[in-house]
Design a protein around this motif. Structure first.
Motif, short mmCIF file in Angstrom:
data_model
loop_
_atom_site.label_atom_id
_atom_site.label_comp_id
_atom_site.label_asym_id
_atom_site.label_seq_id
_atom_site.Cartn_x
_atom_site.Cartn_y
_atom_site.Cartn_z
N PRO A 80 0.80 -1.26 -0.07
CA PRO A 80 -0.27 0.05 -0.04
C PRO A 80 0.90 1.33 -0.08
CG PRO A 80 0.00 -1.01 2.27
CD PRO A 80 0.79 -1.85 1.31
N TRP A 81 2.07 1.05 0.15
CA TRP A 81 3.04 2.24 0.29
C TRP A 81 3.03 2.73 -1.28
CZ3 TRP A 81 4.88 4.82 4.74
CH2 TRP A 81 4.51 3.99 5.69
N PHE A 82 3.08 2.02 -2.11
CA PHE A 82 2.97 2.33 -3.49
C PHE A 82 1.84 3.48 -3.76
CE2 PHE A 82 1.48 2.08 -8.14
CZ PHE A 82 2.63 2.30 -8.66
N GLY A 83 0.66 3.23 -3.31
CA GLY A 83 -0.49 4.20 -3.59
C GLY A 83 -0.12 5.45 -2.72
N GLN A 84 0.26 5.20 -1.59
CA GLN A 84 0.30 6.36 -0.53
C GLN A 84 1.49 7.43 -1.56
OE1 GLN A 84 0.70 5.57 3.46
NE2 GLN A 84 2.05 7.31 3.92
N ALA A 85 2.35 6.76 -1.81
CA ALA A 85 3.54 7.85 -2.48
C ALA A 85 2.81 8.26 -3.72
CB ALA A 85 4.81 7.21 -2.56
N LEU A 86 2.29 7.56 -4.59
CA LEU A 86 1.79 8.24 -5.77
C LEU A 86 0.77 9.14 -5.50
CD1 LEU A 86 1.43 8.00 -8.77
CD2 LEU A 86 0.00 5.96 -8.57
N ALA A 87 -0.20 8.90 -4.48
CA ALA A 87 -1.01 9.72 -3.91
C ALA A 87 -0.46 11.38 -3.82
CB ALA A 87 -1.78 9.67 -2.76
N ARG A 88 0.78 11.40 -3.21
CA ARG A 88 1.51 12.65 -2.93
C ARG A 88 1.38 13.31 -4.34
NH1 ARG A 88 4.66 9.76 0.13
NH2 ARG A 88 4.26 9.92 2.59
N SER A 89 2.06 12.60 -5.09
CA SER A 89 2.09 13.10 -6.82
C SER A 89 1.16 13.69 -7.40
CB SER A 89 3.13 12.17 -7.44
OG SER A 89 4.24 12.54 -7.20
N VAL A 90 -0.07 12.74 -7.18
CA VAL A 90 -1.45 12.98 -7.82
C VAL A 90 -2.02 14.30 -7.33
CG1 VAL A 90 -3.85 12.22 -8.20
CG2 VAL A 90 -1.72 10.77 -8.63
N ALA A 91 -1.70 14.29 -5.69
CA ALA A 91 -2.56 15.48 -5.03
C ALA A 91 -1.71 16.66 -5.62
CB ALA A 91 -2.06 15.31 -3.57
N THR A 111 -7.25 -2.05 -6.47
CA THR A 111 -6.43 -1.81 -5.29
C THR A 111 -5.83 -0.49 -5.25
OG1 THR A 111 -6.14 -4.17 -5.43
CG2 THR A 111 -4.62 -3.03 -3.89
N LEU A 112 -5.17 0.09 -6.52
CA LEU A 112 -4.57 1.08 -6.49
C LEU A 112 -5.78 2.38 -6.32
CD1 LEU A 112 -2.30 3.23 -6.80
CD2 LEU A 112 -2.62 3.19 -9.30
N ALA A 113 -6.58 2.21 -6.94
CA ALA A 113 -7.89 3.16 -6.61
C ALA A 113 -8.01 3.27 -5.22
CB ALA A 113 -9.05 2.74 -7.32
N ALA A 114 -8.50 2.14 -4.51
CA ALA A 114 -8.73 2.27 -2.98
C ALA A 114 -7.46 2.94 -2.30
CB ALA A 114 -8.83 0.74 -2.45
N GLN A 115 -6.30 2.85 -2.58
CA GLN A 115 -5.33 3.48 -1.95
C GLN A 115 -5.03 4.97 -2.32
OE1 GLN A 115 -1.90 1.32 -3.76
NE2 GLN A 115 -2.29 -0.63 -2.45
N LEU A 116 -5.33 5.35 -3.64
CA LEU A 116 -5.54 6.94 -3.97
C LEU A 116 -6.73 7.53 -3.26
CD1 LEU A 116 -4.46 6.69 -7.69
CD2 LEU A 116 -2.90 7.46 -5.88
N LEU A 117 -7.55 6.68 -3.47
CA LEU A 117 -9.08 7.51 -2.78
C LEU A 117 -8.88 7.66 -1.21
CD1 LEU A 117 -11.61 5.41 -4.82
CD2 LEU A 117 -11.55 7.94 -4.49
N THR A 118 -8.23 6.55 -0.53
CA THR A 118 -7.85 6.91 0.87
C THR A 118 -7.11 8.14 1.00
OG1 THR A 118 -8.33 4.68 1.00
CG2 THR A 118 -6.97 5.66 2.87
N HIS A 119 -5.94 8.21 0.57
CA HIS A 119 -5.03 9.24 0.59
C HIS A 119 -5.31 10.70 0.17
CE1 HIS A 119 -2.31 6.55 2.92
NE2 HIS A 119 -2.33 5.62 1.97
N LEU A 120 -6.13 10.58 -0.93
CA LEU A 120 -6.55 11.94 -1.64
C LEU A 120 -7.65 12.67 -0.70
CD1 LEU A 120 -6.15 10.97 -5.24
CD2 LEU A 120 -4.46 12.58 -3.91
#
Ligand SMILES: C[S@@+](CC[C@H](N)C(=O)[O-])C[C@H]1O[C@@H](n2cnc3c(N)ncnc32)[C@H](O)[C@@H]1O
Length: 376
Positions: A80-91, A111-120
């Motif tokens: 899940p650390w993948f989506g968390q880091a990508l979320a910073r760049s997407v934000a 899975t990536l969608a859930a990670q991004l939605l959580t962090h964004l």
């Protein structure tokens, strides 16, 4: 300039699956030969029959272990650390480009969608998914129920999209054409049916198609070209008005892609976490992929009026996007999995990130150090 192949009649296909019969029928209708991109498309995406189309809860395709029924693992499924880091760049991209919508292409199991939605969180109003496979769509719906109407599935590009686009391991799953240089003469490699066994076998035809650059030497050589992935980027440019796009995948710039030593090409199959180079066997039972030519994509993007905002390895991108922030406080097992994302001998170096932009160019955080756009 095409040499006519012999046209075997499809055999009775003893023991062949509905998918194999479907492909054999398409082949017969096309005169007995299918170019490899059409074969790959049917093998993976034929409605109700292809490898991805048939994915379901008991055959999830993507996961950690063969015992769970999966064939391969992807970065968001690994950690899940993948989506968390990508979320910073997407934000950052949402903020800089003034958009509140994310469009994910090829969302796998969601899975990536859930990670991004959580962090964004509230930074995103709409999370749209474009997914070609019905099986994967239903897995995504299950995984993303908690986000309700924020998540939508699109059947076509929205007109004048204003969004940050993400796609992890989409481009490697797009059908490729195969070229073969044999005794100095270029052929397109396709598939036909062996008239005796009814098995799929390779068959080549003379072609005017060529790889995008000269391949040094005069040895026999097989390689891919990527018209579908390049058409995808052109279509992004046509429908996109505002935002940034992050494509994460395995591959190389052109100068490395078409090296003489890669003379067997990069087509690879994945089944039960084992790889093999033969897409004509166990058709529909395994994933078929090819590495991405990032230079070709960047060129198509630029020709269509987009900017290359950055290109680097997954390791540099994730580290620049703050992957390590807070990781030392995570359980050791989690730290180990997260480090696989960036270790050079695991996903860190083979996987790359290409970011594209429309409108004003800017430098996303993921490329602040070690941008390699100049190598494309
Ligand atoms: C290798 S999987 C990657 C899944 C997910 N992104 C992940 O990282 O776990 C490729 C995904 O792309 C989808 N796909 C392939 N071609 C597509 C296309 N042209 N448009 C939308 N989805 C596509 C497949 O059905 C599958 O869900």
């Amino acid at each position: 300039m095409k040499s006519a192949p012999s046209v075997p009649t499809p055999s009775s296909e003893r023991g062949s699956t509905p998918l194999q019969q479907h492909i054999a029928k398409a082949m017969a209708e096309a005169g007995g030969w299918l170019p490899f991109d059409q074969f790959m498309h049917l093998a993976l995406y034929a409605p109700g029959m292809g490898y991805y189309s048939r994915a379901h809860a008991q055959s999830r395709r993507i996961g950690h272990m063969p015992s769970g029924g999966s064939d391969f693992v992807t970065a968001p499924e690994l950690s899940p650390w993948f989506g968390q880091a990508l979320a910073r760049s997407v934000a950052q991209a949402l903020k800089v480009t003034g958009t509140r919508r994310v469009i994910e292409f090829g969302a796998g199991q969601g899975t990536l969608a859930a990670q991004l939605l959580t962090h964004l969180g509230d930074a995103v109003d709409h999370y749209d998914i474009v997914e070609v496979s019905a099986g994967m769509r239903s897995l995504q719906r299950e995984a993303l129920l908690a986000w309700g109407p924020k998540v939508n599935w699109l059947d076509a590009w929205p007109q004048a999209a204003r969004a940050v686009v993400v796609a992890n391991e989409l481009l490697d799953a797009m059908p490729v054409k195969l070229l073969q240089r044999r005794a100095g003469v270029w052929h397109e490699r396709g598939v036909t049916l062996d008239p005796l066994s009814g098995a799929f076998v390779w068959a080549e035809r003379l072609t005017d198609l060529r790889p995008p650059c000269e391949i040094a030497g005069d040895h026999d050589h097989v390689c891919e070209i990527h018209p579908q992935a390049q058409a995808f980027v052109r279509s992004l440019a046509e429908h996109w008005q505002q935002g940034a796009a992050f494509f994460i995948d395995y591959g190389f710039p052109e100068a490395e892609y078409y090296l003489p030593q890669r003379h067997m090409g990069t087509v690879m199959c994945h089944q039960a976490h084992r790889s093999d180079p033969d897409p004509l066997q166990a058709v529909g039972e395994k994933d078929i992929t090819a590495h991405v030519n990032f230079s070709g994509l960047a060129l198509s993007a630029q020709e269509a009026g987009l900017h290359v905002l950055g290109y680097t390895s997954q390791a540099h991108f994730l580290l620049n996007s703050g992957l390590l922030e807070g990781l030392d406080a995570a359980p050791l097992a989690e730290q180990v999995m997260a480090m696989k994302l960036v270790n050079e001998h695991e996903m860190g170096e083979l996987f790359k990130v290409l970011a594209l932009g429309v409108g004003q160019a800017w430098l996303p955080m993921g490329f602040e150090r070690n941008d390699r756009s100049h190598r494309l």
